[in-house]
Design a protein around this motif. Structure first.
Motif, short mmCIF file in Angstrom:
data_model
loop_
_atom_site.label_atom_id
_atom_site.label_comp_id
_atom_site.label_asym_id
_atom_site.label_seq_id
_atom_site.Cartn_x
_atom_site.Cartn_y
_atom_site.Cartn_z
N LEU A 241 8.46 -92.45 2.34
CA LEU A 241 8.09 -91.13 1.85
C LEU A 241 8.92 -90.76 0.62
CD1 LEU A 241 6.36 -88.62 2.38
CD2 LEU A 241 8.21 -87.73 3.80
N SER A 267 8.36 -95.04 9.55
CA SER A 267 8.96 -94.24 8.48
C SER A 267 9.66 -93.01 9.02
CB SER A 267 7.89 -93.84 7.47
OG SER A 267 7.30 -94.99 6.89
N ASP A 269 9.42 -89.35 9.53
CA ASP A 269 9.83 -88.16 8.77
C ASP A 269 9.27 -86.88 9.38
OD1 ASP A 269 11.41 -89.05 6.39
OD2 ASP A 269 9.63 -90.29 6.06
N ASN A 274 6.89 -82.82 4.02
CA ASN A 274 5.84 -83.73 3.56
C ASN A 274 5.45 -84.77 4.62
OD1 ASN A 274 5.89 -82.51 0.97
ND2 ASN A 274 7.69 -83.74 0.44
N ASN A 275 5.74 -84.49 5.88
CA ASN A 275 5.40 -85.41 6.95
C ASN A 275 3.92 -85.80 6.89
OD1 ASN A 275 5.14 -86.82 9.34
ND2 ASN A 275 5.19 -85.00 10.64
#
Length: 356
Positions: A241, A267, A269, A274-275
């Protein structure tokens, strides 16, 4: 010459090390003092370091002189106590995470700096040391273990502990899947990156034939959310990300789902604004590796989101990572000024600290 202090990890279940005994010996041979905090959970024992002439200490890093560099991997215990030392670790504070203001405030108030390992990059802006390959490898495997479990039952997936080596990990997955391995369909998003290549290697080693490997081109060309994900049994997100991206999976997508069973978010997040997978909102852990995704009541989907996956293969992942980091530790420990790799990391910290 500087002193580097290898701290013990306080994150539960974390067994990795950013410095092997052999690496510590090399630093010492270069004139850099190395102190290793005693640990009963590190994949390398205290005796492994002692055997090579490395001093083991029980003195906590907080009591060390402030010019000692503190080396670790995962986050520090939650506190408001100011930090006066420079720390080398994955701070998880530079991408708008929920805990970022408190972390940055501790360093700002104490005068210490963060050399965030995630932001140690070379002249081509490639990370100089990363666990990405092993995160993808383990994340894909854990996703398959989850699939095998939840196809048979909806009881909580049991706690998981590190494996001796990758061969035993692969064998456990094959045993869990049985004949399902021939029918299982899996998508890897970000297949050409470090994480994606690790995930792909694991899937092939296990014997998964129905692989859908997507990278930036396929992602860019697909409408969002990505309906192609619904044709899979397992979805593995390996995208690093970097900024605001539209969701790959959201409430509307899961409302139409009848096949997807597992999301393995390598990843990881969930705490970022901004997930890309806003169907869960907290990391999982070794004690409870999976949670049910929101909006999946009619056809349950389970999410794996452990943020230190490579610790399930601690020796192999530590040896590769520490080997890549060692050259840069030699530079940092022996120079009065930061090399470009370290200076860029400090510049990022200073910019984010000021903006925060």
């Amino acid at each position: 010459m500087k002193t580097i202090y290898l701290r013990s990890e306080t994150k539960k279940g974390e067994c990795r090390s950013p410095l092997t005994p052999q690496g510590a010996k090399i630093l010492m041979a270069a004139g850099i003092t190395v102190l290793v905090e005693s640990s009963t959970t590190r994949t390398f024992s205290d005796q492994d370091y002692r055997d090579l002439g490395i001093e083991i200490t029980t003195v906590p890093w907080q009591d060390m002189p402030t010019d000692v560099l503190i080396l670790g991997l995962k986050e520090l215990p939650v506190s408001d106590e100011p930090i006066a030392h420079d720390h080398i670790y994955f701070a998880h504070a530079f991408k708008g995470q929920d805990e970022a203001p408190q972390i940055l405030a501790r360093f700002n108030n104490g005068g210490g700096r963060i050399f965030d390992i995630e932001f140690l990059t070379d002249a081509d802006n490639r990370r100089v040391a990363a666990f990405g390959y092993w995160a993808g490898f383990v994340g894909a495997g854990l996703g398959l273990l989850g699939y095998g479990h939840y196809q048979q039952q909806q009881t909580i997936f049991p706690a998981i502990t590190p494996f001796a080596n990758k061969e035993s990990f692969i064998a456990a997955i094959q045993s869990q899947l049985g004949n399902n391995v021939n029918e299982l369909s899996v998508m890897v998003m970000g297949a050409l990156g470090r994480c994606g290549s690790g995930a792909t290697d694991l899937l092939k080693a296990v014997g998964i034939d129905k692989l859908t490997l997507w990278d930036k081109q396929e992602y860019d060309e697909s409408p969002k959310p990505i309906t192609a994900i619904l044709s899979q049994d397992v979805f593995i997100n390996s995208v690093y990300l970097k900024g605001d991206i539209p969701p790959m999976i959201d409430q509307s997508l899961l409302a139409d789902n009848s096949k997807l069973r597992i999301i393995s978010d390598v990843s990881c997040d969930p705490n970022s604004a901004n997930n890309p997978l806003p169907v869960y909102d907290a990391i999982t852990n070794m004690k409870q590796p999976f949670v049910q995704a929101k909006y999946s009541e009619h056809h349950p989907v389970y999410v794996q989101a452990i943020d230190h996956l490579p610790t399930l293969l601690p020796k192999e992942s530590s040896e590769e990572f520490a080997g890549a980091l060692l050259l840069h530790l030699l530079q940092l420990g022996s120079e009065n000024e930061c090399s470009d790799v370290w200076q860029k990391a400090v510049d990022i910290f200073e910019r984010i600290k000021c903006n925060g």
